[in-house]
Structure formats: structure tokens, C-alpha cells
Design an enzyme around this catalytic site. Structure first.
Site, PDB file in Angstrom:
ATOM      1  N   SER A 196      14.811  21.120 -16.423  1.00 43.89           N
ATOM      2  CA  SER A 196      13.609  21.891 -16.706  1.00 43.89           C
ATOM      3  C   SER A 196      14.033  23.173 -17.403  1.00 43.89           C
ATOM      4  CB  SER A 196      12.900  22.217 -15.395  1.00 43.89           C
ATOM      5  OG  SER A 196      12.096  23.371 -15.553  1.00 43.89           O
TER       6      SER A 196
ATOM      7  N   LYS B  58      16.034  21.584 -11.325  1.00 41.29           N
ATOM      8  CA  LYS B  58      15.354  20.312 -11.602  1.00 41.29           C
ATOM      9  C   LYS B  58      16.222  19.297 -12.339  1.00 41.29           C
ATOM     10  CE  LYS B  58      11.596  19.096 -11.047  1.00 41.29           C
ATOM     11  NZ  LYS B  58      10.292  19.491 -11.568  1.00 41.29           N
TER      12      LYS B  58
ATOM     13  N   HIS C 203       0.837  -1.220   0.000  1.00 39.94           N
ATOM     14  CA  HIS C 203       0.000   0.000   0.000  1.00 39.94           C
ATOM     15  C   HIS C 203       0.865   1.262   0.000  1.00 39.94           C
ATOM     16  CE1 HIS C 203      -3.244  -2.763   1.340  1.00 39.94           C
ATOM     17  NE2 HIS C 203      -2.268  -3.275   2.076  1.00 39.94           N
TER      18      HIS C 203
ATOM     19  N   GLU D 106       9.706   8.145 -16.854  1.00 43.48           N
ATOM     20  CA  GLU D 106       8.334   8.638 -17.054  1.00 43.48           C
ATOM     21  C   GLU D 106       7.798   8.291 -18.429  1.00 43.48           C
ATOM     22  OE1 GLU D 106       7.683  12.733 -14.949  1.00 43.48           O
ATOM     23  OE2 GLU D 106       9.733  12.635 -15.678  1.00 43.48           O
TER      24      GLU D 106
END
Ligand code: ARG
Length: 462
Positions: A280, A286, A159, A293
Site C-alpha cells: 500500500s 500492507k 455458507h 483481486e
């Protein structure tokens, strides 16, 4: 003599197709990638035709030579594909016939329906060989990563809540298992792809005494199809391949998700190398796990390919229907996407650093060993449900008084259970706790080392 018409079926037509129709129905811009399979199939077919006396030896040689010449021109990028010739099959056959009159005999006893089914089966068999290599490469990358971090412990999660400690290697070996099932699904699917449809004609075979077994042998097929109607309309082998790919893509997506959360500041378990991350355009600080992804994103597309193929086939009456031309782009996309993803993800795994200190910190939470205390009580004869209750109460006391479970004084344990044996509280050493996990499949270091050794041996042969 047939009248002049651009198409190969020109005999009964007074005009060629409308330009829009030609554009709409053509497939050569995507099925040209089947040229090697198509040429191999044609040479095998022509060879068989020469054995049954339809082609003379000279005609067969001329066809073989012409086809090989066409193949090298396609290899070299000098072959001129023509949209007007619709697909890969007609482009190659028409080019051959321009070179040798014997080309006009090549299509004897054959239809594009059994031809395309043959090409696709050959292609699928070839691609599965590539996939098996790539999957093994992925497994090797995981084993190598695990091998460099054998002493790293992390919390195992259920979980997405910290549950029990595990070795990082155990977590990575879970993916090795998953990719191995992917391999075995492909090996299994390959058995059903390994059947020759050629000789089934358009749908009802041929009156010409074709020697199908000979063609099968030349092309390396294990068997010939047993029903001509099924042979030209069956796309199960593509569905199975696309389904196997969808499962692999889901596995890759799950691995990607683990890497994404592990590389977040909140987890901080790993650092992905600069070569596999991007920045970024706005935020200078970043460093984004884009490869992971995009991998996660691509799984949606591969699942979509499977859905498109299933939907394509579901309403088709027997036998071949032109709808089936739409099968190729979806299968090509599924295969290309999974192969590229396996390749880049495996490379990325070699460029990941583990933050051992952060992992150690995360796994040092004594709550992760709550189950071990319950187990220790069980070994002293306490029924498990009571043991669970005792430890649960201790956790509640700790939560209230904000102390670590490992630091709860014996007096407090005694308040919960007066007869508690103090040595059950000796469990709070993670490494020892893991060493106690002795059975097959458990995350004990001894088992993991044995698993690693056995995988290395198995993968060395791949
Ligand atoms: N390009 C076609 C396909 O991919 C080849 C088979 C065409 N057969 C036909 N009867 N028109 O399915």
C-alpha cells in the site's frame, strides 16, 4: 477501366467516404491481428481458383509470393496499414494488387462476408489450442500445490461457515475438475467452429464453380457450411467461445476469492509470495493479494464481453449486417483477458506457502465432526433424524457450558440419550475421520491419492 477511387467498391461512387465516416467505419486498427488467418485463407482460395482455371499457375504463384511477402512485412512491423483501406482484408488485397496485377483476380467468388467469417473461425480454432494448453498449465499448478501439502487438513465450508474437515488437496482438486470442464467445453465448441464458410459469397454463393471442399482441406476445416445465408451471418461459434470463457473467468474468480480470504489475517491459511502481491502506498504493513483481486474483477469484464456479443446478434435480420464488425473487439478482449489471467494465476500458485499450523488449528474444532458422531450412531441402528437431534442437543449443551464437543463428559451424553454407546465418541480424530470416507468422490486420503495419480497421468499428455 474503373475510375480512380480510393475504395475497392469505387465503381458506383462519385466520391470517397467523408473523413468522419472513414474513421467511424474502419476496423483495421483491431482486425489487423487476423492477418495470418486472412493470408492463409487467401492463399487457399487462390490455390483453388488456379485449380478451376480462373488463375493460371503463374498468377497463383505471384499471388502466393506476394501474400507471403506481405505476411513477413507484417511480422517484421514494416507493413504500412492504411485506415483508408478500412479493414485487414482490403489492406492486404490492395497491397497485393500493387505488387502483382493478378491480385485483382483474388476476390473472385468471394466476399468479405464469407472471408471474415472464415478468418474468425480459423482464429478461434487457433486460440482454443492456446487455451487448452493454458488450462492444462493451471491444472498442473493446482496438482503441484496439492502434492506438496498432502497432509494438510482444512475446514470445508458451506455458507462460509465451518462444516466438515477436508484435505486441502481435495479442495484444490475441485478446481482441477472445474478447469477440466472448461477444457471440454472448448473442445466441444471447436467442433462447431471447424466449418468453412468460404464459398458462401456475400450471402448467395457464386456462379463460379468453386471447389469448397478443396479449400476446406487446405485450411484444415473438417466440413463446409451447408447454408450460405447462415454461413455469413452465424456468430454462434463466437458466442459459444465467449460463453466458455465467461465460465472459465468465473472459475478463476472463485479460486481468486478463496485465495483472498485464505491469505487474510482472519484465516491465515496461506501466504502469497512477494512477487505476486503489492504493498500500500499509505500503510507500510500492507501486503495485498492484487493479482487475485484483479482476477476476480476481470471476470466481470469477460461476462460483459459475452453479454455484448449476445446483444449484438440478437436483433439482426438475415444475413450479414455491418453491426457484426463489432464482434471482434469483444471476442478478442474475452480471449486475451482469460489467457492472461490463466497465465498469471498459474504462476502465482507456485509461489504460495501454506501455514500448516493455522490450518491444523482451524480444523481441530471438534464441531466439524458432529456429523460423524451422528453417522456413528446410525451405524449402531439409531435412525438418522434421532441421531441428528441427539448430537444437536449435545452441541447446545457445549455451547452453554463453553466446552469442546470432544470434551463433553459421557454423563452429559447419557442425560441426552441414556442408551448411548460410549465408543461412538471415538470419532474425534480428524485423520481417522477422513480415512473413513471411502467412496468415490469423497475426501478420504486414499481416494485423493488415486485422484492425484490419475490427474498426473492425464495431464502429462497435455
Ligand atoms: N470489416 C468487416 C467486418 O469485420 C468485414 C466485412 C465487411 N463486409 C461488408 N459487406 N462491408 O465485419
Amino acid at each position: 477501366m474503373a475510375k480512380k477511387n480510393k475504395t475497392l467498391w469505387g465503381g458506383r461512387f462519385s466520391s470517397g467516404p467523408d473523413a468522419k465516416v472513414q474513421r467511424f467505419t474502419r476496423s483495421v486498427h483491431f482486425d489487423k491481428r487476423l492477418y495470418k488467418e486472412d493470408i492463409a485463407g487467401s492463399i487457399a482460395h487462390a490455390h483453388m481458383l488456379s485449380k478451376i482455371g480462373i488463375l493460371s499457375t503463374g498468377e497463383f504463384r505471384a499471388i502466393e509470393k506476394g501474400l507471403k511477402q506481405i505476411e513477413s512485412e507484417i511480422d517484421a512491423g514494416t507493413f504500412r496499414w492504411k485506415d483508408a483501406r478500412e479493414d485487414v482484408h482490403m489492406n492486404i488485397e490492395a497491397a497485393l494488387t500493387e505488387r502483382t496485377p493478378a491480385g485483382a483476380k483474388l476476390h473472385t467468388g468471394r466476399s468479405r462476408n464469407d472471408q471474415v467469417a472464415t478468418d474468425m473461425r480459423l482464429w478461434v480454432k487457433n486460440q482454443i489450442t492456446v487455451d487448452l494448453q493454458l488450462l492444462a498449465g493451471m491444472q498442473k499448478a493446482l496438482i503441484s500445490w496439492a502434492g506438496q501439502n498432502m497432509d494438510v487438513l482444512i475446514p470445508g465450508y458451506t455458507h462460509l461457515q465451518r462444516a466438515q474437515p477436508v484435505y486441502l488437496a481435495h479442495h484444490l482438486l475441485a478446481y482441477v475438475e472445474m478447469f477440466d470442464r472448461d477444457r471440454s467445453r472448448l473442445v466441444d465448441a471447436r467442433v462447431r467452429a471447424d466449418v468453412l464458410p468460404l464459398g458462401s459469397g456475400a450471402l448467395a454463393g457464386s456462379t463460379i464453380p468453386l471447389k469448397r471442399e478443396l479449400v476446406a482441406k487446405t485450411l484444415g476445416f473438417a466440413r463446409v457450411t451447408a447454408n450460405s445465408l447462415d454461413a455469413v451471418s452465424d456468430r454462434d461459434f463466437m458466442l459459444e467461445y465467449a460463453a466458455a470463457n465467461a465460465i472459465t473467468a468465473v472459475h478463476l474468480s472463485r479460486l481468486a476469492e478463496d485465495l483472498i480470504i485464505w491469505s487474510s489475517a482472519e484465516f491465515g491459511f496461506i501466504r502469497i509470495g512477494d512477487a505476486f502481491t503489492t504493498g500500500s502506498s499509505l500503510m507500510p504493513q500492507k501486503k495485498n493479494p492484487d493479482v487475485a483481486e484483479i482476477t476476480r474483477g476481470k471476470s466481470g469484464r469477460v461476462i460483459g464481453d459475452l453479454m455484448a456479443l449476445l446483444t449484438l446478434v440478437k436483433g439482426l435480420p438475415m444475413t450479414y449486417n455491418r453491426d457484426l464488425q463489432e464482434d471482434k473487439e469483444r471476442l478478442f478482449d474475452s480471449v486475451d483477458t482469460v489467457q492472461e489471467t490463466l497465465d498469471v494465476m498459474a504462476a502465482m500458485l507456485y509461489d504460495i506457502k501454506v501455514n500448516k499450523a493455522t490450518c491444523t488449528q482451524a480444523v481441530s474444532d471438534p464441531l466439524l465432526l458432529a456429523t460423524d458422531i451422528a453417522d456413528a450412531l446410525v451405524l449402531k441402528g439409531v435412525p438418522f433424524r434421532h441421531a441428528h437431534e441427539i448430537v444437536g442437543q449435545a452441541v447446545a449443551v457445549c455451547e452453554k457450558s463453553r466446552c469442546l464437543l470432544s470434551q463433553l463428559p459421557l454423563a452429559d451424553w447419557k442425560k441426552i440419550q441414556p442408551k448411548i454407546d460410549p465408543d461412538v465418541l471415538d470419532v474425534f480424530d480428524v485423520k481417522k475421520a477422513l480415512a473413513r470416507r471411502l467412496m468415490v468422490g469423497a475426501p478420504g486420503l486414499k481416494q485423493i491419492k488415486a485422484e492425484m495419480a490419475s490427474w498426473k497421468k492425464r495431464l502429462a499428455r497435455k
